[in-house]
Design a protein around this motif. Structure first.
Motif, PDB file in Angstrom:
ATOM      1  N   GLU A  93      -1.987   2.241  -9.258  1.00 36.15           N
ATOM      2  CA  GLU A  93      -2.261   3.148  -8.152  1.00 36.15           C
ATOM      3  C   GLU A  93      -2.908   2.452  -6.958  1.00 36.15           C
ATOM      4  O   GLU A  93      -2.993   3.030  -5.881  1.00 36.15           O
ATOM      5  CB  GLU A  93      -3.147   4.308  -8.624  1.00 36.15           C
ATOM      6  N   SER A  99       0.001   3.157  -2.932  1.00 34.42           N
ATOM      7  CA  SER A  99      -1.026   3.727  -2.054  1.00 34.42           C
ATOM      8  C   SER A  99      -0.393   4.308  -0.792  1.00 34.42           C
ATOM      9  O   SER A  99      -0.722   5.424  -0.372  1.00 34.42           O
ATOM     10  CB  SER A  99      -2.051   2.665  -1.680  1.00 34.42           C
ATOM     11  N   HIS A 102       1.709   7.546  -1.563  1.00 39.42           N
ATOM     12  CA  HIS A 102       0.891   8.751  -1.765  1.00 39.42           C
ATOM     13  C   HIS A 102       0.324   9.262  -0.440  1.00 39.42           C
ATOM     14  O   HIS A 102       0.299  10.477  -0.200  1.00 39.42           O
ATOM     15  CB  HIS A 102      -0.244   8.455  -2.740  1.00 39.42           C
TER      16      HIS A 102
END
Length: 257
Positions: A93, A99, A102
């Motif tokens: 993540e 990153s 998202h």
């Protein structure tokens, strides 16, 4: 492959990493083909073109699912000599691609004019990884740098740019590389692209001003001040700042009601 969450984001495991993709961008139940991240795959069928206007490293792919912008993450500066396109592994993540995916997915869902993410990938090799991102191609748009060099930036355009930046700053969106190549304009909208290392922060004047200063330096570098600093300030920068401050103020007042 894991099922799609309520947001429509699917995580697909691969032999050396993982892929995140927006299930709405594909046919129902379709898997994401890892070859789609590779520009060579699309070039082999004459379905790819290089991005114009200084957008280095971007390839436009004309796919059955629409036109996409492919980007392979590459380092710059002295570090690139040692690591090239490799990044230190610190968890899935926290990869550059996941990153950014998202962040863009959340901003798109909230109605902001940013690149719509299609898919993100990382490929891990020991303590390092390589990464890729695919976003939806924005048609009929050109960079602010291109506009500066082909007709110039008028006060109306500058104001539109200031408004677009202020809308994002008001909700704490930090752009790590806000420059004239990462602002796209079309007849109706201003888009911000390339949110690598971008993040959500508490709104604060210090980093907001630093973002704007970076954009100003970039505009001067691409020739927006070729008619002189006084003309640039009067015709471009002051209209941009005025629209920015007016929009930021109205956004903040609305949030405090």
């Amino acid at each position: 492959m894991t099922g799609a969450a309520a947001s429509g984001v699917v995580r697909q495991e691969t032999a050396d990493g993982a892929i995140l993709f927006d299930a709405h961008a594909l046919a129902q139940g379709e898997r994401f083909d890892p070859r789609w991240f590779d520009a060579g795959f699309w070039r082999s069928g004459d379905h790819a073109t290089e991005a114009p206007g200084g957008r280095g490293g971007i390839v436009f792919a004309h796919t059955p699912h629409g036109d996409w912008a492919l980007r392979h993450y590459r380092r710059g500066g002295l570090v690139a000599r040692m690591l090239g396109d490799r990044y230190l592994w610190n968890g899935a993540e926290r990869t550059r691609s996941f990153s950014e995916f998202h962040l863009l997915h959340g901003l798109t869902a909230r109605g902001f004019d940013v690149s719509q993410p299609i898919a993100a990938r990382y490929r891990r090799n020991g303590g390092h990884y390589r990464a890729d991102l695919i976003t939806r191609f924005i048609p009929d748009a050109h960079t602010l740098a291109w506009q500066s060099q082909h007709g110039g930036i008028d006060a109306v355009t500058a104001g539109r740019v200031g408004t677009a930046i202020a809308r994002l700053h008001a909700v704490g969106v930090y752009h790590a590389d806000l420059n004239a190549h990462n602002v796209l304009i079309d007849a109706h909208k201003v888009w911000l692209i390339d949110f690598d290392r971008g993040e959500l922060r508490a709104p604060q004047s210090a980093w907001q001003a630093a973002n704007l200063s970076r954009l100003k330096r970039s505009l001067i570098k691409v020739g927006a001040a070729s008619s002189g600093e006084a003309a640039f300030g009067r015709d471009v920068w002051q209209p941009l700042l005025a629209a920015y401050e007016n929009t930021l103020g109205s956004q903040e007042r609305g949030a405090n009601r």
